[in-house]
Design a protein around this motif. Structure first.
Motif, PDB file in Angstrom:
ATOM      1  N   THR A  21      -0.634  10.522 -20.580  1.00  0.00           N
ATOM      2  CA  THR A  21      -0.148  10.688 -19.216  1.00  0.00           C
ATOM      3  C   THR A  21       1.167   9.948 -19.029  1.00  0.00           C
ATOM      4  OG1 THR A  21      -1.471   8.800 -18.543  1.00  0.00           O
ATOM      5  CG2 THR A  21      -2.452  10.966 -18.233  1.00  0.00           C
ATOM      6  N   CYS A  22       1.918  10.388 -18.042  1.00  0.00           N
ATOM      7  CA  CYS A  22       3.234   9.812 -17.752  1.00  0.00           C
ATOM      8  C   CYS A  22       3.075   8.362 -17.285  1.00  0.00           C
ATOM      9  CB  CYS A  22       3.902  10.654 -16.674  1.00  0.00           C
ATOM     10  SG  CYS A  22       5.390   9.918 -16.033  1.00  0.00           S
ATOM     11  N   PRO A  23       3.812   7.416 -17.880  1.00  0.00           N
ATOM     12  CA  PRO A  23       3.678   6.020 -17.447  1.00  0.00           C
ATOM     13  C   PRO A  23       4.188   5.794 -16.033  1.00  0.00           C
ATOM     14  CG  PRO A  23       5.256   6.206 -19.261  1.00  0.00           C
ATOM     15  CD  PRO A  23       4.720   7.577 -19.010  1.00  0.00           C
ATOM     16  N   HIS A  24       4.916   6.732 -15.476  1.00  0.00           N
ATOM     17  CA  HIS A  24       5.433   6.559 -14.121  1.00  0.00           C
ATOM     18  C   HIS A  24       4.536   7.194 -13.067  1.00  0.00           C
ATOM     19  CE1 HIS A  24       9.170   4.641 -15.259  1.00  0.00           C
ATOM     20  NE2 HIS A  24       9.266   5.509 -16.255  1.00  0.00           N
ATOM     21  N   CYS A  25       4.207   8.484 -13.234  1.00  0.00           N
ATOM     22  CA  CYS A  25       3.446   9.161 -12.177  1.00  0.00           C
ATOM     23  C   CYS A  25       1.991   9.420 -12.562  1.00  0.00           C
ATOM     24  CB  CYS A  25       4.124  10.465 -11.774  1.00  0.00           C
ATOM     25  SG  CYS A  25       3.968  11.761 -13.011  1.00  0.00           S
ATOM     26  N   GLY A  26       1.638   9.250 -13.832  1.00  0.00           N
ATOM     27  CA  GLY A  26       0.244   9.391 -14.237  1.00  0.00           C
ATOM     28  C   GLY A  26      -0.196  10.818 -14.518  1.00  0.00           C
ATOM     29  N   ARG A  56       6.775  14.696 -22.756  1.00  0.00           N
ATOM     30  CA  ARG A  56       7.520  14.268 -21.567  1.00  0.00           C
ATOM     31  C   ARG A  56       6.730  14.624 -20.318  1.00  0.00           C
ATOM     32  NH1 ARG A  56       9.225  18.774 -19.120  1.00  0.00           N
ATOM     33  NH2 ARG A  56       9.255  20.602 -20.463  1.00  0.00           N
ATOM     34  N   CYS A  57       7.105  14.006 -19.204  1.00  0.00           N
ATOM     35  CA  CYS A  57       6.467  14.305 -17.923  1.00  0.00           C
ATOM     36  C   CYS A  57       6.950  15.671 -17.447  1.00  0.00           C
ATOM     37  CB  CYS A  57       6.829  13.227 -16.914  1.00  0.00           C
ATOM     38  SG  CYS A  57       6.232  13.601 -15.266  1.00  0.00           S
ATOM     39  N   PRO A  58       6.038  16.517 -16.941  1.00  0.00           N
ATOM     40  CA  PRO A  58       6.450  17.868 -16.544  1.00  0.00           C
ATOM     41  C   PRO A  58       7.224  17.922 -15.227  1.00  0.00           C
ATOM     42  CG  PRO A  58       4.112  17.565 -16.145  1.00  0.00           C
ATOM     43  CD  PRO A  58       4.588  16.312 -16.804  1.00  0.00           C
ATOM     44  N   THR A  61      11.404  15.696 -11.031  1.00  0.00           N
ATOM     45  CA  THR A  61      11.819  14.639 -10.116  1.00  0.00           C
ATOM     46  C   THR A  61      11.336  13.263 -10.561  1.00  0.00           C
ATOM     47  OG1 THR A  61       9.875  15.196  -8.831  1.00  0.00           O
ATOM     48  CG2 THR A  61      11.958  16.084  -8.047  1.00  0.00           C
ATOM     49  N   CYS A  62      10.405  13.212 -11.514  1.00  0.00           N
ATOM     50  CA  CYS A  62       9.868  11.928 -11.982  1.00  0.00           C
ATOM     51  C   CYS A  62      10.787  11.367 -13.069  1.00  0.00           C
ATOM     52  CB  CYS A  62       8.459  12.144 -12.541  1.00  0.00           C
ATOM     53  SG  CYS A  62       7.759  10.675 -13.289  1.00  0.00           S
ATOM     54  N   VAL A  63      10.968  10.050 -13.052  1.00  0.00           N
ATOM     55  CA  VAL A  63      11.830   9.417 -14.054  1.00  0.00           C
ATOM     56  C   VAL A  63      11.240   9.613 -15.463  1.00  0.00           C
ATOM     57  CG1 VAL A  63      10.834   7.102 -13.847  1.00  0.00           C
ATOM     58  CG2 VAL A  63      13.216   7.346 -14.490  1.00  0.00           C
ATOM     59  N   GLY A  64       9.926   9.849 -15.496  1.00  0.00           N
ATOM     60  CA  GLY A  64       9.237  10.096 -16.763  1.00  0.00           C
ATOM     61  C   GLY A  64       9.665  11.389 -17.446  1.00  0.00           C
ATOM     62  N   SER A  65      10.306  12.285 -16.712  1.00  0.00           N
ATOM     63  CA  SER A  65      10.746  13.538 -17.342  1.00  0.00           C
ATOM     64  C   SER A  65      11.894  13.263 -18.307  1.00  0.00           C
ATOM     65  CB  SER A  65      11.166  14.553 -16.287  1.00  0.00           C
ATOM     66  OG  SER A  65      12.313  14.088 -15.610  1.00  0.00           O
TER      67      SER A  65
HETATM   68 ZN   LIG Z   1       5.875  11.469 -14.372  1.00  0.00          ZN
END
Ligand SMILES: [Zn+2]
Length: 418
Positions: A21-26, A56-58, A61-65
């Motif tokens: 999971t994305c460390p920023h948004c989960g 990568r985060c899908p 808008t998330c920095v995790g992308s």
């Molecule tokens: Zn994310």
């Protein structure tokens, strides 16, 4: 001149990120459709062909992308740019350092296990092992800072290697996205105080540590929780999930084969007859599973009073183009590849063919076209027998996602309690 014999890999491994999971948004990560690196690596015991597929985060808008998360296990095989495994490099370092062995002696020892020249032994010691111990951190600070700022922090991987089995072990802390070694050292024992001392400097990095990846050594777990209490500590959970997902992935592969065959039986001839490229739009696929935007209802010129018969026999070029794209898109859907555990090709093929059928129906409502009608009917009868199986798979996939979320929550709770 002798031509060196090619190296044959014993095993092919494509690593995927351990973080799910994305460390920023989960939210669950998606894997990228390219390989971050792909190389043949000589280890002491075998030759491996290894590659790493980033995640990568899908959410754009998330920095995790912007994060390209790699597999810590994949990165732990060999240093960036090296085709010799860490085990070979550490073995060379150990013999040189502890037994004061010469390059010639080391080469003689290694020659039965890996293909290497004496001068390359020296190179690996000087240019790979010593810098590894010296830690690249200082030289690469600017690059690290850039990555950390861009990605909102660092994800680090910890792992240890014992050249003799047992103790001592050389341990490395690596920044996962760049592969830069932040700290490395020989540890004479692996207990909590030793790990705490080793990890201590992580506290003073100016960037947040988003997650720590490691195997689950005793001593290491509480040490990570003490030194970087706000980071996530993740173990090889992805492997666990992939094992859990294996039966579903297998069933999906069979589903995919059957589905493709049935679809080909129904509409294969039509798809083959269709020209490979649409006039004026070579290689550009404008029709995807979703409705494309520039769809106008084709209208007949005002000077004529068209009968339904006219529309049927003389479609406007634009309508013909849309249909050509649709056929081409359908053909491409029959070659989709999956990436278990979360992207199952059979299910995706089914869903996207359903979209094509629905889209054809929408188009038919606006304007009749015999090929389109044939495509719609063909897809309908091909897909109908699979509806039940698809439902079952969807349930399985939903459970799998739930399990991933539950595992995630347990880890966060476990960390909070310590
Ligand atoms: Zn994310």
């Amino acid at each position: 001149m002798r031509t060196p014999k090619p190296l044959y890999a014993h095993e092919r491994m494509i690593y995927q990120p351990e973080l799910l999971t994305c460390p920023h948004c989960g939210d669950l990560l998606v894997t990228c459709n390219y390989l971050a690196w792909d190389k043949t690596v000589q280890r002491l015991d075998r030759v491996l062909s290894v590659a790493s597929r980033p995640g990568r985060c899908p959410h754009a808008t998330c920095v995790g992308s912007r994060l390209r998360l790699l597999s810590a296990a994949g990165q732990g095989i060999a240093p960036a740019g090296s085709t010799y495994g860490y085990d070979v490099i550490v073995r060379i370092g150990w013999w040189r350092q502890e037994s004061r062995a010469t390059y010639r002696e080391i080469h003689a020892e290694l020659a039965s296990q890996v293909r290497i020249s004496e001068s390359h032994v020296g190179y690996l010691y000087q240019q790979v092992y010593l810098p590894l111990l010296a830690c690249h951190e200082r030289q690469h600070r600017d690059r690290l800072a850039q990555i950390a700022t861009q990605q909102g922090g660092l994800v680090v991987a910890l792992d240890g290697l014992a050249p003799q089995g047992g103790e001592p072990q050389i341990w490395c802390i690596r920044a996962l996205s760049s592969g830069v070694t932040l700290r490395s050292g020989w540890l004479c024992q692996q207990d909590q105080p030793t790990f705490e001392a080793f990890l201590e400097p992580l506290k003073h990095l100016e960037w947040p540590i988003l997650a720590v990846l490691s195997d689950k050594q005793t001593g290491l777990v509480p040490a990570v929780a003490t030194v970087v209490p706000h980071s996530r500590h993740q173990f090889c959970q992805a492997h666990y999930l992939r094992n859990l997902a294996a039966p579903l992935a297998e069933a999906d592969a069979a589903f995919k084969r059957e589905l493709r065959q049935t679809v080909r039986e129904q509409v294969g001839d039509m798809l083959r007859q269709e020209p490979r490229t649409a006039p004026g739009h070579t290689g550009v696929l404008t029709v995807t599973g979703l409705l494309p935007s520039p769809l106008e209802t084709p209208t007949a010129p005002a000077s004529q009073s068209p009968s339904p018969r006219d529309t049927l026999t003389a479609p406007e070029p634009k309508a013909a183009e849309v249909i050509t794209h649709l056929f081409r898109h359908t053909r491409s859907l029959l070659t989709l590849k999956g990436r278990p555990p979360f992207r199952l090709a059979g299910m995706e093929t089914y869903e996207r063919l359903q979209n094509v059928a629905q889209y054809s129906l929408d188009l038919l409502a606006k304007r009749y076209d015999p090929r389109l009608a044939q495509l719609y009917q063909g897809l309908q009868s091909a897909l109908a027998p699979f509806a039940q199986t698809y439902q079952t798979f969807q349930q399985g996939a939903a459970w799998l996602r739930d399990i991933a979320y539950i595992l995630e929550a347990i880890q966060k709770q476990g960390l909070a309690k310590q």
